[in-house]
Design an enzyme around this catalytic site. Structure first.
Site, PDB file in Angstrom:
ATOM      1  N   ARG A  77      -3.669   4.126  -1.151  1.00 31.08           N
ATOM      2  CA  ARG A  77      -4.176   3.053  -2.002  1.00 31.08           C
ATOM      3  C   ARG A  77      -3.589   1.688  -1.641  1.00 31.08           C
ATOM      4  O   ARG A  77      -2.425   1.588  -1.282  1.00 31.08           O
ATOM      5  CB  ARG A  77      -3.850   3.335  -3.467  1.00 31.08           C
ATOM      6  CG  ARG A  77      -4.597   4.502  -4.079  1.00 31.08           C
ATOM      7  CD  ARG A  77      -3.919   4.972  -5.359  1.00 31.08           C
ATOM      8  NE  ARG A  77      -2.735   5.769  -5.077  1.00 31.08           N
ATOM      9  CZ  ARG A  77      -1.749   5.979  -5.947  1.00 31.08           C
ATOM     10  NH1 ARG A  77      -1.805   5.443  -7.136  1.00 31.08           N
ATOM     11  NH2 ARG A  77      -0.723   6.717  -5.618  1.00 31.08           N
ATOM     12  N   HIS A  85       0.853  -1.193   0.000  1.00 36.18           N
ATOM     13  CA  HIS A  85       0.000   0.000   0.000  1.00 36.18           C
ATOM     14  C   HIS A  85       0.886   1.240   0.000  1.00 36.18           C
ATOM     15  O   HIS A  85       2.050   1.205   0.406  1.00 36.18           O
ATOM     16  CB  HIS A  85      -0.951   0.018   1.210  1.00 36.18           C
ATOM     17  CG  HIS A  85      -0.259   0.221   2.538  1.00 36.18           C
ATOM     18  ND1 HIS A  85       0.042   1.458   3.043  1.00 36.18           N
ATOM     19  CD2 HIS A  85       0.189  -0.681   3.460  1.00 36.18           C
ATOM     20  CE1 HIS A  85       0.634   1.332   4.216  1.00 36.18           C
ATOM     21  NE2 HIS A  85       0.739   0.039   4.487  1.00 36.18           N
ATOM     22  N   CYS A  86       0.318   2.350  -0.496  1.00 37.48           N
ATOM     23  CA  CYS A  86       1.028   3.630  -0.448  1.00 37.48           C
ATOM     24  C   CYS A  86       0.257   4.535   0.507  1.00 37.48           C
ATOM     25  O   CYS A  86      -0.377   4.050   1.444  1.00 37.48           O
ATOM     26  CB  CYS A  86       1.160   4.228  -1.846  1.00 37.48           C
ATOM     27  SG  CYS A  86      -0.414   4.449  -2.693  1.00 37.48           S
ATOM     28  N   ALA A  87       0.258   5.841   0.285  1.00 36.54           N
ATOM     29  CA  ALA A  87      -0.364   6.765   1.235  1.00 36.54           C
ATOM     30  C   ALA A  87      -1.881   6.650   1.270  1.00 36.54           C
ATOM     31  O   ALA A  87      -2.506   6.861   2.315  1.00 36.54           O
ATOM     32  CB  ALA A  87       0.038   8.198   0.887  1.00 36.54           C
TER      33      ALA A  87
END
Length: 496
Positions: free
Chosen positions: A30, A26-28
């Site tokens: 999503r 995951h990113c910030a």
């Protein structure tokens, strides 16, 4: 039951279960999946989940927008699925099998520019600030006088002093700021070659050294090459039976990319064929030296030639008799290019235009900044329609702020593409703004500063025209988004 447990369990089932997940991270905002079979993901059902703000597929990755609480969501998802978190690099590698050759090429190009974009943004801000200091005349500072003569322009109007004309302090600041500005843009090939070696997993310090050989002070600066070639004053390496021009590749993109690729492939080749006990000595030598020779004999000239062709073609579109049409098409289609990843090509084209044109400016970047603004305003229009829905506002407000600052993916994938009619409104607004932009011949001195701050890199003489274009990109998509919804145009089955 934890906050996201129900939706996390549902998402696991809807992406095809644990066996369909090759890798996930995951990113910030999503969840990022590399799926074994992307067709098994039930997109429509996933988007109905309360925790999900939208989905999209990019570079072979299936991405699910959760929002700022994605890290908490991921913990529940990982616990329920038993899938351990992969690194972003692992997900990228796993997702490559879902890409065609063009997508792989665009992903490669994107990953070359991605790590150097922060430097380009800083450079753009610096050059934009220098524009204001040395390029914008202010009536309040009085008329410029040179050798006792008050200056006027071709129309007989007064030429006003700039800030650097009247302030030694700001003149010194302006002069000092060229130090990092030159380092970022003139020495751009160093960053590009380094980024290529980084992407290819080869020795990055060799990439830096190769990049330095392209911009060494020993070489004739690329910006003076045209005049020196015409005058026959180009310095040369003399090998007795042949000579080689000593020309640098300052600010050149394609020669640096080709040189970096040559170095990467050479190093990979020699690592396979040189005995391990000798690899520490022979591999760097047999990789770097041939790459330097190739860069200055074959790849550099070919890259320069290709770059000139590309910039000439694009420049013809920007300045030809149908430039208004070029602007309208590029303005309207830039956002769809972002969806496909093809927009990464524009970074290289913009840089090449700045390097090759006599004015050292680009007409593409202003339209990109206008497209950012148009996407942001379309989201503002959608926010106005749904302003009483707190859940929607959690997505719309951060999305339009991000778009106005030059990052449009949250706006597009979280709102405009999801509901279609805001995306159409943004395309129309951006297309008309692009038409005006090329009609007025708006130019930027650098790239990297998008959205509303984009005016900083616009040439002083086209600043007023750009502000008019900004007003169109700001107002038209907002009005059209509201109008389309009320008239039920392009709304499909989605409801705001």
């Amino acid at each position: 039951m934890s906050k996201f447990e129900q939706d996390a369990k549902a998402l696991l089932d809807l992406v095809g279960g644990k066996d369909n997940i090759a890798a996930v991270t995951h990113c910030a905002t999503r969840m990022r999946f590399a799926l074994v079979d992307p067709a098994k993901a039930k997109v429509a059902d996933i988007e109905k989940l309360a925790s999900v703000k939208g989905t999209f597929t990019q570079a072979g990755q299936f991405q699910v927008i959760i929002g700022n609480a994605v890290s908490e969501f991921y913990k529940d998802f990982a616990r329920l699925s038993g899938v351990s978190e992969a690194s972003k690099e692992d997900v990228k590698r796993a997702s490559e099998k879902n890409q065609n050759k063009l997508q792989k090429a665009m992903a490669f190009l994107a990953e070359i520019f991605a790590p150097i974009i922060p430097a380009i943004i800083v450079g753009g801000l610096i050059l934009g600030f220098r524009n204001v200091l040395e390029g914008v005349g202010f009536e309040a500072l009085g008329q410029k006088v040179v050798d006792g003569v008050a200056l006027t322009n071709a129309a007989g109007e007064p030429v006003w002093n700039t800030i650097t004309d009247v302030s030694q302090f700001w003149s010194g600041v302006n002069h000092f700021l060229w130090l990092p500005g030159e380092a970022i843009f003139h020495f751009l090939p160093v960053g590009i070659v380094w980024a290529v070696t980084r992407k290819m997993g080869t020795t990055q310090i060799l990439g830096i050294v190769l990049g330095l050989t392209l911009v060494s002070p020993q070489l004739l600066n690329a910006y003076g090459a045209a005049d020196a070639l015409a005058e026959g004053t180009v310095p040369q390496w003399d090998f007795g039976f042949f000579k080689l021009n000593m020309i640098g590749y300052q600010a050149q993109v394609i020669p640096a990319m080709l040189a970096g690729l040559a170095l990467g492939y050479l190093e990979k080749f020699w690592r396979k064929h040189v005995p391990e006990m000798l690899s520490m000595i022979l591999v760097p030598f047999l990789s770097l030296l041939p790459a330097v020779i190739l860069a200055h004999t074959v790849l550099g000239p070919i890259g320069w030639w290709l770059g000139n062709i590309i910039s000439t073609v694009v420049l013809a579109g920007l300045t030809g008799p149908l430039k208004w049409l070029f602007g309208a098409i590029f303005g309207a289609l830039y956002s769809p290019l972002v969806i496909t990843g093809l927009h990464h090509m524009t970074n290289a084209i913009d840089s090449q235009l700045i390097a090759d044109t006599a004015s050292k400016t680009t007409g593409l970047w202003p339209m990109i900044a206008l497209s950012n603004i148009a996407q942001g305003s379309a989201v503002v229009g959608y926010w106005w329609l749904t302003r009483h829905d707190e859940e929607e506002s959690q997505v719309t407000i951060p999305s339009f702020v991000s778009a106005y600052l030059g990052v449009t993916e949250p706006a597009m994938f979280g709102v405009t593409l999801k509901y279609v009619y805001p995306f159409v409104a943004a395309m129309i607004g951006s297309g008309i703004a692009g038409l005006l932009c090329t009609t007025f011949d708006v130019q930027a001195t650098s790239i990297g500063v998008g959205g509303l701050p984009g005016f900083l890199v616009i040439t002083p003489e086209t600043m007023i025209s750009f502000i008019i274009c900004m007003a169109v990109a700001f107002i038209l998509p907002l009005v059209l988004t509201i109008t389309f919804k009320k008239a039920n145009l392009f709304t499909g089955s989605k409801k705001a």
